[in-house]
Design an enzyme around this catalytic site. Structure first.
Site, PDB file in Angstrom:
ATOM      1  N   CYS A 191       0.841  -1.203   0.000  1.00  0.00           N
ATOM      2  CA  CYS A 191       0.000   0.000   0.000  1.00  0.00           C
ATOM      3  C   CYS A 191       0.873   1.248   0.000  1.00  0.00           C
ATOM      4  CB  CYS A 191      -0.926  -0.032   1.225  1.00  0.00           C
ATOM      5  SG  CYS A 191      -1.798   1.509   1.547  1.00  0.00           S
ATOM      6  N   CYS A 200       0.060   3.945   2.596  1.00  0.00           N
ATOM      7  CA  CYS A 200       0.470   3.493   3.926  1.00  0.00           C
ATOM      8  C   CYS A 200       1.908   3.896   4.223  1.00  0.00           C
ATOM      9  CB  CYS A 200       0.339   1.977   4.044  1.00  0.00           C
ATOM     10  SG  CYS A 200      -1.347   1.348   3.889  1.00  0.00           S
TER      11      CYS A 200
END
Length: 325
Positions: free
Chosen positions: A79, A82
């Site tokens: 991600c 993230c």
């Protein structure tokens, strides 16, 4: 940020700490026991950011949440957002110095936790306060918004459950730990502040805003500049308003967030501070999603106009916390 009483059947049991009164008692008992056994219960800075899995969730998150708010960062290696949010949250956890603990959950390795929290996308950030699960935000939010959210979370933890955070033993970091940079003396900014005041007197609100921002670039904590900026921005917003039209729109469209925000601005300029705050707290209560956040952020801006120590601001912050959590 609406509280969500999540079912944790099969993973954890929230029932034991559900009641606020019981949670507050447990928090006080936990702190007292830590003080008896550990000389105040101080923890090393490394304990402020922890990796959590399903097996340790009850111990590391739920039980800990009766002592300190636990912020949960659901992330994954693949991600990209993230990778931006994670380091920011870790830095804030160290900066807040025990006011909250950051628990990082790898969703690829903990699918059941992801399902139990009802997460549809990552990064997703939740909090657990005295066993109560609260969704905070999803996606890589701006640092300013994250700080405001954390401040509200901490306020709720203190006011509802008596959670004052945990003591951090800075010496436990060791001699090689990264040292905080020395603060650079600020100012003087007398000339810039005077220029801002002169611009305000001349109704040059744009000029005043820029002058105050020039101070805050070098001295973000300058109280006079922060207060002046909030006031200049407010005056600039209402400068071209038709008060009668704004009042009519607010009365006829109680669900219109923009109309209520405009009326709140006029309330504040007219000296009706409690009316302005109450209008926006009610607007936050009625709305969800982006509309709710827009109203919340404007209310925080109006708090800056009055100042954080004003009892009307303190009362409104408490009312806002009740609505949000």
């Amino acid at each position: 940020m609406q509280p969500r009483n999540m079912s944790m059947s099969g993973v954890v049991d929230l029932a034991a700490v559900k009641a606020a009164g019981e949670a507050k008692v447990k928090a006080e008992q936990a702190r007292a026991e830590a003080a008896r056994q550990g000389g105040g219960g101080a923890v090393p800075p490394s304990s402020l950011v922890i990796d959590v899995d399903e097996a340790g969730f009850e111990r590391d998150v739920l039980q800990r949440s009766v002592e300190v708010p636990v912020v949960i960062d659901f992330w994954a290696e693949w991600c990209e957002p993230c990778k931006q949010l994670g380091p920011l949250l870790e830095r804030l956890a160290r900066e807040y110095n025990g006011r909250f603990v950051l628990a990082k959950v790898d969703v690829d390795a903990n699918q059941m936790l992801m399902q139990q929290f009802g997460i549809q996308g990552i990064p997703a950030v939740f909090a657990v306060v005295a066993g109560q699960a609260l969704p905070l935000f999803q996606g890589a939010a701006p640092e300013t918004q994250i700080r405001q959210t954390l401040d509200q979370l901490i306020q709720v933890g203190e006011e509802r459950f008596g959670l004052t955070g945990i003591a951090v033993d800075q010496e436990a970091a060791g001699p090689d730990a990264e040292q905080a940079p020395a603060e650079v003396p600020a100012g003087p900014y007398d000339a810039l502040l005077e220029a801002a005041v002169q611009a305000l007197d001349a109704n040059d609100f744009g000029g005043a805003v820029q002058a105050y921002k020039n101070v805050l670039v070098d001295d973000p904590a300058n109280t006079e500049a922060k207060l002046g900026l909030a006031q200049a921005e407010l005056l600039g917003r209402v400068q071209d308003m038709d008060p009668q039209q704004v009042r009519n729109d607010a009365a006829e469209k109680p669900a219109d967030v923009a109309a209520q925000i405009a009326a709140a601005d006029l309330d504040l300029v007219g000296g009706h501070v409690e009316d302005a705050f109450g209008r926006l707290v009610e607007t936050v209560r009625r709305n969800f999603g982006d509309d709710r956040d827009v109203a919340r952020l404007r209310l925080l801006e109006l708090f800056d106009v009055i100042g954080p120590d004003d009892p009307r601001v303190v009362a409104a912050r408490t009312a806002l916390a009740r609505v949000l959590f």
